[in-house]
Design an enzyme around this catalytic site. Structure first.
Site, PDB file in Angstrom:
ATOM      1  N   ASP A  51       0.709  -1.650  -0.108  1.00 25.70           N
ATOM      2  CA  ASP A  51      -0.232   0.202  -0.015  1.00 25.70           C
ATOM      3  C   ASP A  51       0.721   1.079  -0.173  1.00 25.70           C
ATOM      4  O   ASP A  51       1.570   1.425   0.856  1.00 25.70           O
ATOM      5  CB  ASP A  51      -0.796  -0.331   1.458  1.00 25.70           C
ATOM      6  CG  ASP A  51      -1.716   1.711   1.668  1.00 25.70           C
ATOM      7  OD1 ASP A  51      -2.903   0.766   0.625  1.00 25.70           O
ATOM      8  OD2 ASP A  51      -1.258   2.616   2.044  1.00 25.70           O
ATOM      9  N   TYR A  56       2.721   9.264   0.898  1.00 26.63           N
ATOM     10  CA  TYR A  56       4.004   8.972   2.046  1.00 26.63           C
ATOM     11  C   TYR A  56       5.864   9.141   1.546  1.00 26.63           C
ATOM     12  O   TYR A  56       5.937   8.884   1.398  1.00 26.63           O
ATOM     13  CB  TYR A  56       3.728   6.878   1.193  1.00 26.63           C
ATOM     14  CG  TYR A  56       1.987   7.013   2.050  1.00 26.63           C
ATOM     15  CD1 TYR A  56       0.947   7.757   3.014  1.00 26.63           C
ATOM     16  CD2 TYR A  56       1.340   6.187   2.317  1.00 26.63           C
ATOM     17  CE1 TYR A  56      -0.180   7.918   3.217  1.00 26.63           C
ATOM     18  CE2 TYR A  56       0.532   5.546   2.618  1.00 26.63           C
ATOM     19  CZ  TYR A  56      -0.612   6.246   3.499  1.00 26.63           C
ATOM     20  OH  TYR A  56      -1.809   5.919   3.528  1.00 26.63           O
ATOM     21  N   LYS A  85      -3.361   6.013  -4.210  1.00 27.63           N
ATOM     22  CA  LYS A  85      -4.980   6.613  -3.171  1.00 27.63           C
ATOM     23  C   LYS A  85      -4.429   7.920  -4.352  1.00 27.63           C
ATOM     24  O   LYS A  85      -3.895   8.742  -4.505  1.00 27.63           O
ATOM     25  CB  LYS A  85      -4.726   7.350  -1.962  1.00 27.63           C
ATOM     26  CG  LYS A  85      -4.945   5.670  -1.237  1.00 27.63           C
ATOM     27  CD  LYS A  85      -4.332   6.356   0.331  1.00 27.63           C
ATOM     28  CE  LYS A  85      -3.745   4.462   1.173  1.00 27.63           C
ATOM     29  NZ  LYS A  85      -2.577   4.509   0.781  1.00 27.63           N
ATOM     30  N   HIS A 118      -8.409   9.356  -1.385  1.00 27.43           N
ATOM     31  CA  HIS A 118      -6.865   9.000  -0.001  1.00 27.43           C
ATOM     32  C   HIS A 118      -8.097   9.778   1.358  1.00 27.43           C
ATOM     33  O   HIS A 118      -8.585   8.795   2.449  1.00 27.43           O
ATOM     34  CB  HIS A 118      -6.342  10.190  -0.319  1.00 27.43           C
ATOM     35  CG  HIS A 118      -5.529   9.246   0.420  1.00 27.43           C
ATOM     36  ND1 HIS A 118      -4.387   9.683   0.603  1.00 27.43           N
ATOM     37  CD2 HIS A 118      -5.862   9.051   2.628  1.00 27.43           C
ATOM     38  CE1 HIS A 118      -3.389   8.986   1.275  1.00 27.43           C
ATOM     39  NE2 HIS A 118      -4.047   8.709   2.855  1.00 27.43           N
TER      40      HIS A 118
END
Length: 282
Positions: A51, A56, A85, A118
């Protein structure tokens, strides 16, 4: 686990998703820029569900890790379930496919197994900042997540994403979305652990056959200090004496006990560590 097939659940669109996944939130910072190496270690340890997200900043490293393991013959693309996302700055109809294409390029992939909205709130594209602020306030937009969902349904029709879902949605937001969606979300990814149970959300998602997936199952001890919530923050969850007692009783580690709480209440759980094997989850 590296020689075993990971356990999977069937999503409401017929696709299958591995029960345990590796989340990469803050992985680059927590691992001192060793995220590619750690993702490779995770694949070697048996993780097949990976993921990531624009925020990130691990997309490139995840793509390199996956590409390297495919070259080594350790895995094939179809062995993996990769999640990304749609970030909140790209809620305009014309931006939704652009955001996906950029992520696919960074990941060196032709498709995603699961693409999530998200958050249900859009952010303004006024700077390069992921979280645009002015005078201490977040700059949001009026884009409706119902309209964003139409863009997600269009992406699924292209074949570039196999399944679509949401993240951080409440019961009321899911109810509103489901009232108009042609394709229902397969997943709602939320923070969930023994300190944040979310019973009503668990019950609702089960009733609608939406896989509720848990992130921060260990309370996210590696998350940035500015995101901590003081004494109420669950960063010490792995050190909780009750968790420790249960782990000793069942001859398990705390990192093995906590995901069982989440998988007993949801459909799957994400784990993240700068040392995958030290968690003793698999």
């Amino acid at each position: 686990m590296s020689g075993e097939q990971p356990k999977k659940i069937k999503l409401n669109d017929g696709n299958f998703m591995p029960l345990l996944g590796l989340g990469t939130f803050n992985l680059k910072v927590a691992s001192s820029n060793r995220s590619q190496e750690i993702i490779e270690e995770a694949i070697d340890a048996g993780y097949r569900h990976l993921d990531t997200a624009v925020t990130y900043q691990t997309e490139v490293d995840l793509g390199k890790a996956v590409h390297f393991k495919i070259q080594q013959g350790i895995i094939q693309r179809q062995d993996l379930f990769i999640v990304n996302k749609l970030w909140c700055k790209y809620f305009a109809p014309e931006d939704i496919p652009v955001c996906l294409d950029k992520s696919l390029c960074d990941l060196q992939l032709d498709y995603l197994d699961l693409y999530l909205v998200h958050f249900p709130v859009g952010l303004q594209k006024v700077s390069e900042e992921l979280f645009p602020m002015k005078d201490g306030k977040t700059l949001t937009t009026d884009f409706d997540y119902v309209d964003v969902w139409k863009g997600m349904e269009a992406l699924k029709a292209t074949g570039k994403v196999k399944s679509i879902g949401v993240s951080n949605f409440s019961v009321s937001q899911l109810e509103r979305l489901l009232s108009v969606a042609k394709v229902p979300p397969v997943v709602n990814q939320v923070e969930l652990h023994p300190y944040l149970v979310q019973s009503d959300l668990i019950k609702y998602c089960k009733s609608k056959n939406i896989a509720l997936t848990a992130y921060c199952p260990f309370g996210s001890p590696d998350k940035p200090k500015e995101m901590h919530r003081g004494e109420t923050d669950p960063e010490k969850l792995l050190e909780d004496p009750v968790v420790g007692t249960i782990a000793v009783k069942h001859k398990r580690t705390p990192a093995q006990v906590i995901p069982l709480f989440s998988t007993n209440n949801t459909s799957m759980v994400f784990c993240m560590s700068s040392n995958v094997e030290s968690q003793g989850v698999l």
